[in-house]
Design a protein around this motif. Structure first.
Motif, mmCIF file in Angstrom:
data_model
loop_
_atom_site.group_PDB
_atom_site.id
_atom_site.type_symbol
_atom_site.label_atom_id
_atom_site.label_comp_id
_atom_site.label_asym_id
_atom_site.label_seq_id
_atom_site.Cartn_x
_atom_site.Cartn_y
_atom_site.Cartn_z
ATOM 1 N N GLU A 20 -37.223 27.049 -46.238
ATOM 2 C CA GLU A 20 -38.569 26.846 -46.771
ATOM 3 C C GLU A 20 -38.738 25.419 -47.272
ATOM 4 O O GLU A 20 -39.798 24.810 -47.086
ATOM 5 N N GLN B 131 -48.103 40.329 -48.116
ATOM 6 C CA GLN B 131 -48.342 38.919 -47.837
ATOM 7 C C GLN B 131 -49.811 38.562 -48.000
ATOM 8 O O GLN B 131 -50.162 37.455 -48.396
ATOM 9 N N PRO C 77 -47.871 32.360 -50.567
ATOM 10 C CA PRO C 77 -46.600 32.271 -49.829
ATOM 11 C C PRO C 77 -45.390 32.073 -50.744
ATOM 12 O O PRO C 77 -44.319 32.621 -50.501
#
Length: 445
Positions: free
Chosen positions: A45, A13, A18
């Protein structure tokens, strides 16, 4: 090793935007047949970023990813091969679903980028991924078209052109093998490639079997076994009875497409065990192995022979104009000389019960029937009846496919309308005919 779709490492990450992390988990979920998980992920999302003023590109892409997850679930379910009619109109086909995604993805690729700075960089990355998904959807649309072509063949009463089917699969692999190569798409690329390679090897195996080629058929079936194991690496299995393969447990949501491929392979192995029984029985004790196959043809023939009081049941191969010179059962060096069979020898019984070879005195009549009734035997559903008064022998003949015919002989007069005999021959015909496996495409396993 399977990737955990619920976790992305903190190290990853920190080095990825993202969007890339979401895409990685999404495509891994698709590759593991977890379509609901993939759809839920992108929809959550989308709700999070919908309110952000600079996220329109990402929101649009998430919407398309949600549609793709639904399309993939429907594709793997095979239900689209049984089209439904609503209010007099046919439901939208699976192919149109993918071509619709192709159109929308093309528009996204053109309009996605266009903002300055880091946003433009992200949009450029997303546009590149969309181009890859666009290519994947094009490949899927063509694969759907191939399955649509297979389904009606189950009702075909003449030989299927397996060479043509194989050429279509070869072209799909050659055309689309490298068109969606981004590492993020590797889970779905692997599934796509393995699916087509399994199909390719299944069709090659069948093609070789029609030419009665032992070793090439065996190698292709081994290839299918290996690739099916790779394709189902993320599926939990339980051993099914009379399967020839590990049958997926219905409780874990195994895609019907995978189940159909596994059953297609199991059917091929069952047929292989009959066509090449003379070779296989010399290598090992087959009794236990045959009982675990999808269909134990030898056991069926033995049961029929006993109940019908038949004199002989034989599988006959026509060697005339065959691809290779007929050499008989067993292993033969490719350069070893063999004469081309002539006369009665050009129609050998490659399987015979109860004796390894049928009585030679009966063979002139068998060969005469196969030649004189050749036109009628092009209809694969036809069972030919003949009673020879001079020898008091009854013959039933049906052609299975290609060069193979099934012959049942009685040493007394039998009725032409004997339902048990005809039912047995028609059942053997349907099961051994390769196109019969295409029926499972439009049915839930």
């Amino acid at each position: 090793m399977a990737v955990n779709t619920n976790n992305v490492s903190s190290e990853h990450q920190s080095t990825c935007v993202p969007e890339q992390s979401i895409l990685e988990v999404y495509f891994v979920a698709l590759g593991q047949y977890n379509y609901d998980r993939a759809k839920e992920l992108v929809e959550k999302e989308r709700e999070v970023v919908r309110s952000q003023s600079n996220s329109s590109t990402w929101v649009s892409m998430l919407s398309m990813l949600s549609r793709l997850a639904v399309a993939e679930k429907n594709y793997a379910s095979l239900t689209y091969l049984n089209p439904k009619w609503l209010f007099g109109k046919k439901e939208q086909s699976m192919r149109l679903t993918y071509t619709g995604l192709v159109t929308d993805l093309s528009s996204f690729e053109l309009n996605g980028p266009g903002q300055p700075g880091s946003v433009q960089q992200i949009n450029s990355f997303l546009s590149h991924i969309c181009k890859q998904i666009h290519n994947f959807c094009e490949a899927r649309a063509e694969t759907v078209e191939f399955y649509d072509k297979l389904c009606p063949m189950v009702n075909q009463r003449t030989d299927v052109d397996y060479g043509e089917l194989l050429s279509i699969v070869d072209r799909l692999i050659a055309t689309h093998g490298d068109h969606f190569h981004h590492p993020l798409l590797s889970p779905i690329k692997q599934c796509f490639t393995l699916e087509l390679e399994v199909l390719q090897s299944l069709l090659k195996a069948h093609h070789h079997m029609l030419d009665w080629l032992f070793l090439p058929t065996l190698l292709q079936l081994h290839n299918v076994h290996s690739k099916l194991e790779n394709l189902g690496a993320n599926i939990r299995f339980k051993e099914g009875k009379k399967s020839g393969v590990a049958i997926p447990s219905k409780t874990v949501g195994v895609p019907p497409l995978y189940q159909w491929l596994a059953r297609f392979k199991a059917a091929q192995v069952s047929k292989f065990s009959l066509y090449f029984y003379g070779s296989l029985c010399k290598q090992a004790d087959l009794k236990g192995h045959l009982s675990n196959l999808l269909i134990d043809y030898r056991a069926k023939i033995i049961a029929f022979h006993k109940k019908a009081d038949a004199m002989n049941v034989s599988l006959v191969y026509d060697t005339n104009n065959a691809k290779d010179v007929f050499k008989g059962h067993g292993y033969h060096h490719p350069d070893s000389p063999h004469e081309v069979p002539t006369g009665l020898d050009s129609y050998p019984a490659i399987f015979s019960y109860p004796e390894e070879k049928p009585p030679i005195k009966l063979w002139p009549m068998v060969v005469m029937l196969l030649n004189s009734k050749a036109a009628e035997l092009t209809d694969l559903d036809r069972v030919i009846y003949s009673f020879d008064k001079t020898q008091s022998m009854t013959y039933f003949v049906t052609r299975l496919e290609g060069r193979f015919s099934l012959v049942v002989i009685f040493n007394f007069k039998k009725s032409e309308r004997d339902s048990y005999i005809k039912l047995f021959m028609q059942e053997m015909n349907l099961n051994l005919r390769g196109s019969n496996m295409f029926a499972g495409l439009g049915q839930k396993s």
